[in-house]
Design an enzyme around this catalytic site. Sequence first.
Site, PDB file in Angstrom:
ATOM      1  N   LYS A 119       0.817  -1.226   0.000  1.00 27.48           N
ATOM      2  CA  LYS A 119       0.000   0.000   0.000  1.00 27.48           C
ATOM      3  C   LYS A 119       0.848   1.272   0.000  1.00 27.48           C
ATOM      4  CE  LYS A 119      -3.090  -2.946   0.029  1.00 27.48           C
ATOM      5  NZ  LYS A 119      -3.634  -3.343  -1.282  1.00 27.48           N
ATOM      6  N   GLU A 203      -1.367   8.584   8.078  1.00 24.13           N
ATOM      7  CA  GLU A 203      -2.130   9.497   7.220  1.00 24.13           C
ATOM      8  C   GLU A 203      -3.002  10.381   8.092  1.00 24.13           C
ATOM      9  OE1 GLU A 203      -4.673   7.360   4.567  1.00 24.13           O
ATOM     10  OE2 GLU A 203      -3.063   6.760   3.229  1.00 24.13           O
ATOM     11  N   HIS A 238     -16.055  -3.109   7.214  1.00 22.49           N
ATOM     12  CA  HIS A 238     -15.340  -3.225   5.947  1.00 22.49           C
ATOM     13  C   HIS A 238     -15.960  -4.234   4.996  1.00 22.49           C
ATOM     14  CE1 HIS A 238     -12.599  -0.468   7.712  1.00 22.49           C
ATOM     15  NE2 HIS A 238     -12.335  -1.287   8.698  1.00 22.49           N
ATOM     16  N   ARG A 295      -8.221  -6.910  -9.354  1.00 20.90           N
ATOM     17  CA  ARG A 295      -9.113  -8.041  -9.646  1.00 20.90           C
ATOM     18  C   ARG A 295     -10.460  -7.516 -10.123  1.00 20.90           C
ATOM     19  NH1 ARG A 295      -9.703  -7.020  -4.038  1.00 20.90           N
ATOM     20  NH2 ARG A 295     -11.829  -6.333  -3.654  1.00 20.90           N
TER      21      ARG A 295
HETATM   22  C1  MV4 Z   1      -9.020   5.968   5.996  1.00 23.33           C
HETATM   23  C2  MV4 Z   1     -10.126   6.539   6.653  1.00 23.33           C
HETATM   24  C3  MV4 Z   1     -10.007   7.832   7.084  1.00 23.33           C
HETATM   25  N1  MV4 Z   1      -8.856   8.516   6.881  1.00 23.33           N
HETATM   26  N2  MV4 Z   1      -7.906   6.695   5.824  1.00 23.33           N
HETATM   27  C4  MV4 Z   1     -10.781   1.533   5.625  1.00 23.33           C
HETATM   28  C5  MV4 Z   1     -10.381   0.459   4.677  1.00 23.33           C
HETATM   29  C6  MV4 Z   1      -9.069   0.863   4.131  1.00 23.33           C
HETATM   30  N3  MV4 Z   1      -8.913   0.444   2.786  1.00 23.33           N
HETATM   31  C7  MV4 Z   1      -9.045   2.346   4.285  1.00 23.33           C
HETATM   32  N4  MV4 Z   1     -10.053   2.683   5.239  1.00 23.33           N
HETATM   33  C8  MV4 Z   1     -10.139   3.942   5.720  1.00 23.33           C
HETATM   34  N5  MV4 Z   1      -9.036   4.720   5.540  1.00 23.33           N
HETATM   35  C9  MV4 Z   1      -7.838   7.930   6.271  1.00 23.33           C
HETATM   36  N6  MV4 Z   1      -6.710   8.626   6.100  1.00 23.33           N
HETATM   37  C10 MV4 Z   1     -11.270   5.764   6.831  1.00 23.33           C
HETATM   38  C11 MV4 Z   1     -11.267   4.462   6.374  1.00 23.33           C
HETATM   39  C12 MV4 Z   1     -12.486   3.736   6.618  1.00 23.33           C
HETATM   40  C13 MV4 Z   1     -13.290   3.310   5.568  1.00 23.33           C
HETATM   41  C14 MV4 Z   1     -12.958   3.542   4.249  1.00 23.33           C
HETATM   42  C15 MV4 Z   1     -13.746   3.107   3.231  1.00 23.33           C
HETATM   43  C16 MV4 Z   1     -14.915   2.434   3.531  1.00 23.33           C
HETATM   44  C17 MV4 Z   1     -15.276   2.189   4.832  1.00 23.33           C
HETATM   45  C18 MV4 Z   1     -14.473   2.607   5.860  1.00 23.33           C
HETATM   46  C19 MV4 Z   1     -14.845   2.360   7.174  1.00 23.33           C
HETATM   47  C20 MV4 Z   1     -14.044   2.778   8.182  1.00 23.33           C
HETATM   48  C21 MV4 Z   1     -12.856   3.455   7.906  1.00 23.33           C
END
Ligand code: MV4
Length: 503
Positions: A119, A203, A238, A295
């Site tokens: 990542k 981040e 998620h 994918r």
């Molecule tokens: C984040 C975020 C807030 N700020 N990054 C969750 C899965 C992963 N792929 C990245 N995620 C998140 N990253 C920053 N800098 C909040 C999430 C997140 C989230 C993102 C997409 C869909 C659902 C989520 C649920 C909780 C947190």
Amino acid sequence: MSVPFEKVLIANRGEIAVRVIRACRELGIKTVAVFSEADRESLHVLLADEAVPIGPPPASESYLVIDKLISAARATGAQAVHPGYGFLAENATFAQACLDAKLTFIGPPPAAIRAMGDKMAARRVAIKMGVPVVPGTEQPVSDDAEAARVAERVGYPVMLKAAMGGGGKGMRLVRAPGELTGALRAARSEAGAAFGDAAVYIERYVEEPRHIEIQVLADAHGGVVYLGERECSIQRRHQKLVEESPSSFVTPEMRRRMGEAACRVAAAVGYVNAGTVEFLVDRERNFYFLEMNTRLQVEHPVTELVTGRDLVRDQLRIAAGEKLGFGQDDVTLDGWAIECRVNAEDPFASFIPSPGKVLGLRAPGGPWVRDDTGVYAGYTIPRFYDTLMAKLIVWGTDRDAAIARMSRALGEYTVAGVQTTIPILQRIIAHPDFAAGRLSTGFMDRLLAADKPEAAGRHRKIALIAAALTAYERAGRPGPAGGSPAATPGAWRQALRPGWRSR
Ligand code: MV4
């Protein structure tokens, strides 16, 4: 058009294996299914031209064993392998093993899978290509003092993320400096245990973000296009529950900028085949690159319904070396599509898996309703795999029409024998915030908070009063209907589930 392959092995199970078999059959391609001992009677086995047993029920002894899959392809004379999603779909070693065995991997080159699996490396690619990322570090943070400096620079709250993570594992939210050291230790140990790599980066935290992703297609001749976006903000832990395309939050200008950004990231890693670039979008409509999924995704059908393209067919053609055959200007989005994931889980009991025999099944139909499923009446859903049972996808001329159609279709969906998430999907689709397009990753927490003990206490009192009144009313009329609700525990339980339809 020429047939891309004569025979394809599908290294997967369930609805996605069925989806791939269908595309192959329409192209005149023979199909080989693989199945574990728990999947002898699964739909993908019944529908494929041939089926090869690959071992015991646990995926670690069947669907994840590279040698068994390669042997099955060799033994049946398949020329190509479609990995579906999950299992080995994003495993660069598997993609390479296919190539080494002179099998075409229907997915991206191993190097592209590897590049996006890290990542932090993916983040650096985005930065290099001028694609916005959430402010933070470009390298893993090594010690507490450095972490504190970085967090101070980007500003609290911050998020700690596992470099090799994704899908929310190894993530920690840090609201204040005092929590940083403990959170860093926890994130590193969780990342080490889950991914065998303790590297963690920082981040800035984006509050109440939306998750919006861009579908891309790239051929082996330099052609790259984007097929609009999917809004996937309705998630629980998620796991996505509802997805749609387009997103009511995305303006045409934003779509073009996000789409072009996604294509730049794909091109930068030599991407070929179907892929998805994920973005976080904040309240001000700023978008930030998150990661790239190398994918075909679960929710690909919503893109198919608004673009009119068969993405699996495109995957097969691209893997066979064909050119895309169309350009960005040929891509148009028409109408609105929504997908609901129907899982065999009990939404009244913390979404606990509900495997078992499907005693009865009546799937919805009618115009612009698509049911992508891996189950049938009489089938026993094994306990070994993902609980996804079916995807219900509808199309409408606009969002309101699609919502009305989804509500109608969910109402027709009848499953007996196992619990399903259909009741919670109906609640989401009927929610005023959903109707208004007020979506964010906090939507489900808010929806489910209404069912938490504190709120339930309030509802319980209301239910008790209602039950007492009913008992009082019935007391004057003795007979079969005159019993108190206490005599019918089922009725009590239903009374304690306000707004939830009983089936
Ligand atoms: C984040 C975020 C807030 N700020 N990054 C969750 C899965 C992963 N792929 C990245 N995620 C998140 N990253 C920053 N800098 C909040 C999430 C997140 C989230 C993102 C997409 C869909 C659902 C989520 C649920 C909780 C947190």
